[in-house]
Every structure is written in structure tokens, then in C-alpha cells.
Design a protein around this motif. Sequence first.
Motif, short mmCIF file in Angstrom:
data_model
loop_
_atom_site.label_atom_id
_atom_site.label_comp_id
_atom_site.label_asym_id
_atom_site.label_seq_id
_atom_site.Cartn_x
_atom_site.Cartn_y
_atom_site.Cartn_z
N MET A 298 -12.46 -7.84 -2.86
CA MET A 298 -13.07 -7.89 -1.61
C MET A 298 -12.03 -9.03 -0.97
O MET A 298 -11.94 -8.89 0.82
CB MET A 298 -14.32 -8.22 -1.40
CG MET A 298 -14.75 -6.55 -2.17
SD MET A 298 -14.29 -5.43 -0.28
CE MET A 298 -15.06 -3.73 -1.30
N HIS B 249 -10.69 0.53 1.68
CA HIS B 249 -11.73 -0.89 2.07
C HIS B 249 -10.58 -1.20 2.53
O HIS B 249 -11.12 -2.06 3.57
CB HIS B 249 -12.72 -0.73 1.67
CG HIS B 249 -11.80 -2.40 0.37
ND1 HIS B 249 -12.05 -2.11 -0.94
CD2 HIS B 249 -11.42 -3.59 0.98
CE1 HIS B 249 -10.63 -2.89 -1.23
NE2 HIS B 249 -11.32 -4.02 -0.35
N ASN B 250 -9.21 -1.68 2.53
CA ASN B 250 -8.32 -2.08 2.43
C ASN B 250 -7.60 -1.57 3.53
O ASN B 250 -6.24 -2.68 4.14
CB ASN B 250 -7.64 -3.24 2.11
CG ASN B 250 -7.09 -2.29 0.33
OD1 ASN B 250 -7.80 -1.32 0.20
ND2 ASN B 250 -5.96 -2.94 0.17
N PHE C 111 -5.23 -9.38 3.37
CA PHE C 111 -4.46 -8.40 3.54
C PHE C 111 -3.29 -8.23 2.93
O PHE C 111 -2.47 -9.45 3.19
CB PHE C 111 -4.30 -7.74 5.03
CG PHE C 111 -3.66 -6.92 5.83
CD1 PHE C 111 -3.60 -5.34 4.78
CD2 PHE C 111 -2.68 -6.81 5.69
CE1 PHE C 111 -2.79 -4.31 5.57
CE2 PHE C 111 -1.98 -5.75 6.12
CZ PHE C 111 -2.25 -4.59 6.39
N PRO C 112 -2.37 -7.20 2.39
CA PRO C 112 -3.00 -5.54 2.06
C PRO C 112 -3.98 -5.63 0.93
O PRO C 112 -4.00 -4.59 0.34
CB PRO C 112 -2.08 -4.98 2.21
CG PRO C 112 -1.08 -5.58 1.78
CD PRO C 112 -0.79 -6.84 2.06
N GLY C 113 -3.82 -7.12 -0.19
CA GLY C 113 -4.56 -6.83 -1.26
C GLY C 113 -3.68 -5.95 -2.50
O GLY C 113 -2.73 -5.34 -1.86
N SER D 273 -9.42 -3.61 -5.50
CA SER D 273 -9.33 -5.42 -4.92
C SER D 273 -10.45 -6.39 -4.94
O SER D 273 -10.85 -5.37 -3.61
CB SER D 273 -8.35 -4.80 -3.77
OG SER D 273 -7.15 -5.92 -3.27
#
Length: 903
Positions: A435, A452-453, A439-441, A433
Motif C-alpha cells: 500500500m 486499490h491502485n 502509483f501505479p504499484g 501491491s
Amino acid sequence: MDRKIKCLVLILVLMVEGIIIQAQSAIPRAEEKPWLWWYWLGSAVTREGLQQHIDAFQKEGIGGVNIAATYGVDGYEKESIPFMSPEWIQMVNYTGDISAAKGMAVDLSLGSAWPYGGSNVNKSMAARKLAGGKILTANGGEKLRLRLAGPDTSIAAVVAFSDKGQFIDLSSKITGDGFLSYKFPRGIWEIYGIFSVPTGQMVKRSGPGGAGLVLDHFSREAVEKYLGRFDSLFLNGRHIRSVFNDSYEVYGADFTPSFLDEFQKRRGYDLRRYLNIFSSNINSPDRWRILCDYRETISDLLLYNFVEPWNAWAHKHGIRTVEQAHGSPANWLDLYAASDIPQTESFGSSDFHIPMLRTDKDYAPEVFWRPDKLVMKFASSAANVSGKRLVSSETATWLGNHFKVALSQVKPQIDEVFISGINHVMLTCATYSPMNLGFPGWLFYPASNFGHNSGLVDYMPDFSGYIERSQQILQNSSPDNEILLYFPIYDIWSEMPEEDRSKLAMMAVHNPMEWFYKNDFGNVARKLRDEGFDFDYVSDRQLQGLSVKDNRLVTASGKSYKAIILPSCKRMPISTLQALHQLAARGIPIVFAYKSPYDVPGLLDAAQRRTRLVGMVKEMRSWKNVSVTGDFIGRLSEIGLRRESFPQFQLEYIRKSIDSGKVYFIANQQDQFREGWIPIPGQFNSVRQYDPMENRWGLLKKRGNEIYLQLSPGQSCFLKVYGASVQDKAWPYFYADKSQSLKGPWKITFEKGAPSIPAGYQQNDPGTWTQAPDTMAKYFSGTARYETNFDLPQGMLHDKNFRLNLGDVREMAEVSLNGRLIGRSWSVPYSLDIPPGILKSKGNHLTIKVTNLDANRVIWLDKKKVKWQKYFFVDITYGPFDASNWTPLASGLVGKVRLESGD
């Protein structure tokens, strides 16, 4: 040679050896860490983004990734990279390079999503299914002209049977355009046909460049053509460890053009002559025998025409294979063993009885079943018998609904796969996703989010550390099972009802009641486990490869066992019984649980083979080392096999062997045991306990052949048993009567999170922050700080060891005492030892920073109708995902915090 030159040469040699050793150890070191399924949505990746993700994974403690290209994202069509295009291959190679530089490794799926298939699969290579049956009845003298096949239908065989028992193969009477032209001789004739038609199945969840038909896994020619497409990966490819094959989800495929010839070669008779029986729905013994032969042939083709060529192709390119055999219409044990890394699957939530452990009420075990240690054991058994160093598990698939899965829920599932013999965990999943996305990607639909998300990301290093420390021991110890339990596949092939879609016996992790527990096999396996006997499953093929050395069974890989159990199977091939006969003749204990086999599978010469089998069984039953008994547990004890006592205390375990003795992994997944004296078989002098959560060793109390163990529900540990005395500090023990709750008042302050930072507040007990005065706290996902002061209770002033029990934490906590960090807790039971020298008799200041899940924030997004779903996304019921009606999840310190002490 000059001395200085010699020294220089020696230094250079050592440097080169060091480089080689470092290179050789890089992947094993990576394999000790958890791995991730890594989904590339539309493969809309960039070099910068790949570097950022690999950096993030390394910080999380991830050892490697399996790249899986899948469906795209709305609005990112131009950024998508077609599967197997030159640019896509460059991105894979770049990922391999940057991963290797970080000490990580990369696996790759040979397809966009699953199962194998795609744009390079033409109709001749695609999966096919069986069609046909009785076509019509014709009278003698009748001249028939009938069209039998259309453009996509291949005629495998057309035959006729007369009322006088005559047989005619009409296949040569079919014209090129699919017409049968024939004048029948005297009699009444029934005409039967077998046709091969496309299943039409397309690859599931495929991405750009990956769409297409599913591969015919039973055709070696089709498989080798398919694999040829991927040779280009290795023209300039680097740092791919393995290629991966997902669980078998080839729906309805039960035929291939060469099937009838393969059947005759492998089963010894022509199926064409029995099409009237095979195609009928009559429940006759001969039909079930033929059906068993059909299913065995399909199993053979999947092994010899798919897994073995695929494995050979991978080795030609210097890489390994990761195989998920479950779900396939074949003998799983043989498929797992034919690959380099067998991989099972932990799908859904297990039925643990651990206080404070939550399960998602939306998960439907009646639809998907629950993870089963005895089913997952197929992968580890195949690995043990065939000598594989690694055995893996796809773990945490649909463990709970999106945004609701906590690390505390994942940890018992991890322990369960360890108990099942798994030593190489692959988590499901993370998603590429960008960077810079909010949110939430991007997310993948059937899994927890470990990327990472995720709200879990700050605690992933702790979680990964637990797995890594555990897998270091599990991967560097040897299997120590003493029993081989025969897998009676021929009873399953001879009895399992046909599915609507095919004649196959489909065995999956989701239907063990239909095949695993339907006969005595599953019950014997469960009884052995519950009674403390360690075993591996063994197939007919593997059993026939056993030999005897020093009165022990030895596999081709050198693994040894002491006895074989046959679980009340009705049918057994002569070749298998011959192998058992030879082993028994050399003194190996053979135990038939409940009854011995009395029949043979398959049709060819069944009566003669049955007579031979009955005679061999009768002979064997007269030997002292062969027994037929319902008390097979008692018989194993008489033989002198090692019997563990952990199941008596409702503790799950696996025993392994190391140079210095035995090592156990123990998990308390019930609400029965807290502490007690536990017997350990055999002679020993010392037992050390290791806590992989805290990375701590200690010497346990010993009394005769017993050790004193404290292990709360949810906890797990390793025990190392030594024949010689060893020195170590004593393991700390804590006692229930040495416990006192901290009364507060508690100050709660919100530190970081979204959608907004609520106002702080104060109250006597900690409590969930969703009930804070500021109503926005209901939707807050992030971190809040709980603080209080306390004095050391009078009754604890002279105690040596102290521990904080945080009660019910939702979901992860970082604890500081008097300004010093004492640790982080993320799993049941939420407790941390207090290091010496921190606790004061008066005026202690306690700070607990608690981080919750993302669910409450998502409730807010969906209530506000924020459009964040720009890709395929469903909930755990496979319906549209919508959290707007969810009740906010309890967050923070829900229970009381207690101070505990001991010696």
C-alpha cells in the motif's frame, strides 16, 4: 421441565440455528457479489498488507478472490515467499480467516500460475507427446539391430507390416537399452514405432517455488500424486471455498504411457495393428476414423483421469472445484459438468454497436477473436443440464490496453456473460501491491486493474452493486430453456484438421470459426437464438442420461426440457441414437435440422454399426414426433415451444423461471431499439421492470399481451412477468421531444489527481479538459468539477419526471443538483433520474464531478522515463509496454448535457 428452562433452551436453540443459518448463508451472499482474480507477485505478501487488501476489496463490494501465485518483482526477492512453503500456506490460511470475517470467500489455484505443474512434477509425471511413425523398410532375412530410444524417450510400440498383410508386434524384441534386434521373415516389411517423449513445457509465469514441468493431465497416477502435495493445505486450513483449474494450455501434450492400453479398453481394438494408417498423412476414410477414436480416447482420459479425480480429491477436503474446460482437447460439456462451478472466459472486446462505447484499436480480433455468447454458453449449458447452482466467467481479460479500460467498457461485457447464462462473475484482475508504493504499484500483465491502485476504485462500489443486484436475481431463479441442442463432437473429431503440434482437435474460445461455426452446429445455435428459442447444448454422455416424465425430458438433476434438435450431424454413436430412439418412442419431439445422421464414428465394426444406424433412423423418421427439416424453426413453433420476440427488436435476453412466473434479463447492445410495444408469450397480468443500476422497480404499461419498454443502447434491465395482478408505482417514461441542452457557461475546477493540479478555467460548453489552457491538464488523471446554472425550460414546467443526460462522459461522474447528490453515472448511456422536489423553476445549480482513467498520468510517467515497471509487463499486442507516444485520452464531459422530462 421448568417453563423458564424450556424458554431458555428454546432461545439457545434459535440462537444456534441462527448462527448455523448465518454461516451457511455467508458464502452464497458472497457469491452474489463480483469476485476477483488476485495475483500475488512473487507471493511477497505480509499479514498487514493482506488485511489492507481485503479491507479495500470489501469496500469495493467484492465477494471473494481467487489467489494465484505468479512471477516476482525486481528488488523484492528477499520478501518473496516460496509457493507451498509453510509460510505460504500460513498466508493463505490467514487470508481465508480475515476474508471470512468480512463475509468474503477465497478460491485457490493449485499451482503457481498455469497450467498445473511445478516443482513436485518429476519426469515420470510430466506432460508427454506422441512421436514416431515409419522407421524404415526391411527385407526378409535381414537382421536388424537399431537403437530406437534415448534417455528421455519411451517406446510405446514397435510393429511391422509385410507386403503380404502380415503383422508382427516387435515390442518384446527391444532390449533394455533401447535397441531393436530382430531377423525378419520372408517378405518386405515396413517398421512403425510410437514413442512417448517429454513436451518439456514448463509452468507459465510461475513464481518462486512454483517453477517446474507441466503435469501429464492424462495420467490418473500422475494427477493423484500431484494432488497429494496439496493435502497439507487442509491440515489446519480454513475458509477455502474452491480450487481452480485454468483454461487448458498444455501445449503439444497428446500422449501418456498408458494410452495404448486405454485405447484398446475404450475403443475395442488394438491401435498397434493400425499404426501404418494412423501414422501416415494419407487422407483416407480409415485414417480419419482412427483419428476420431484417438481424439475420443484423449477426451476420456482428460475427464476420467484428471477432472473427476481432481473433483473427488476436492470433495474429500470439503471444498469445491472451479473448472475452465475451454481450450481442452475434449468434450467441454462433460468436463464442465464434472466440476462444481463451470467457468468460461470473456477474452477481449465484443463487437457491440452502442453509441459512445469505445473499444481499444490495438485489440486484434483477427488474432484472439471476440467474446462469443454462443461459445460461452457451453459452461452455462453444462451447469443447467447437470444442475449446478453457479456458472462463472473470467471476465475482462485483455478488454483493452493497460490504464485504458473504463467501467463503461466492462459493463456491456458483463451483460453479455449474463445473457450467456453466467451468474457468477470473476473479474480479471487485482494484484497484491504494498500500500505504501507509489502509483501505479504492482500490476499483472493481461488484464484490467480493479484493485486499490486503480483510477476506478472510487466507483467500484457502484459497479459491484450493479453486478450483485443482477446476480441476486440470476442465482435465485431457475433456467427456463426448453430445447436441448446436440453437440456433434464426433463430426469435429472426424474432420478437424490436425495441428502442427499434435493430432488433437484443439477447440478454444479463440478459434470458433475452426470448429463451432465450421459446420451447421454453430449456425443452428445462432438461428435458434435469433428466432427467440431458448436452448442448452447437450453432449452424448448427458443425452444418454435423460429420462421422460410427464411428457417432458428430465435430466438426472431434475431439469426438464421439451424437445431435442440435432444440427445436421453426419455421424452419431449407436448408443446416442439408441437413447434418442427410446426418447422418441415415448413421444419426445426430435428435430433433425436439415438432415439426419447417416454414419457412425470410429473404426471398429463401422459397416455393421452404420447399417444398424441407418435402419434406426429410417424407423424414427416414420414417427410423427420425429422430423427432418430445413424449417426447424417452423417445426418448433408447431410443437408449441415458447418463442420470444426480443430478438426482433435487436434486444439480447435470457429467460429464467421463478415461483411467481418468468423473469427476463434484457440488454440493448445494438443501435436499433429505443422504445416500443413488445409482445410477451403466454397469459399474464402484470410486468414489473427492475433497473439494477438504480435499484428501482416499476410497473410497465400493458396492452393485451404487449408491454411498452424504453431501453436505450447500452442499458439493461430485468422484467418480471406475473400471472396475477401486482401493485407497484408506474415506471417513468421519457420522450425525445422533451429534451433541452444546458448551455452554460461552465466552470471547470480540478480537485484531486496527478501529476499536478492544473489551473481551472471557464467556457461555454463542457468539453474535454485535455484542451484546457493549462497544458499539464493533458496529463492529469483524477477528478475535475464542472459547474453551471440553469432555469427549467417553459415546456417542462408541468412535467412530473426529470432526468439528466450527461452526454459522453470520460469516464465516471458524480452529480449534485442544488446541493443534493442525485447519483453517480459510469456507463452508457450516462443518465440519472432527478428525484422529486430537487429541481426548481429558476436558479438551479448543477455540479458534475468527473473522474477519468490513469492513462494520461502514465503517458507523463513514460515521457519522463520514470522506471515503474519492475516486473514482467507487456501491452495488449504482447510487446513492451510504453505509453510515451500515446495521445492523451479525452477526459471530462465531452458531449452536451441535456435535461429530459416525461410522465
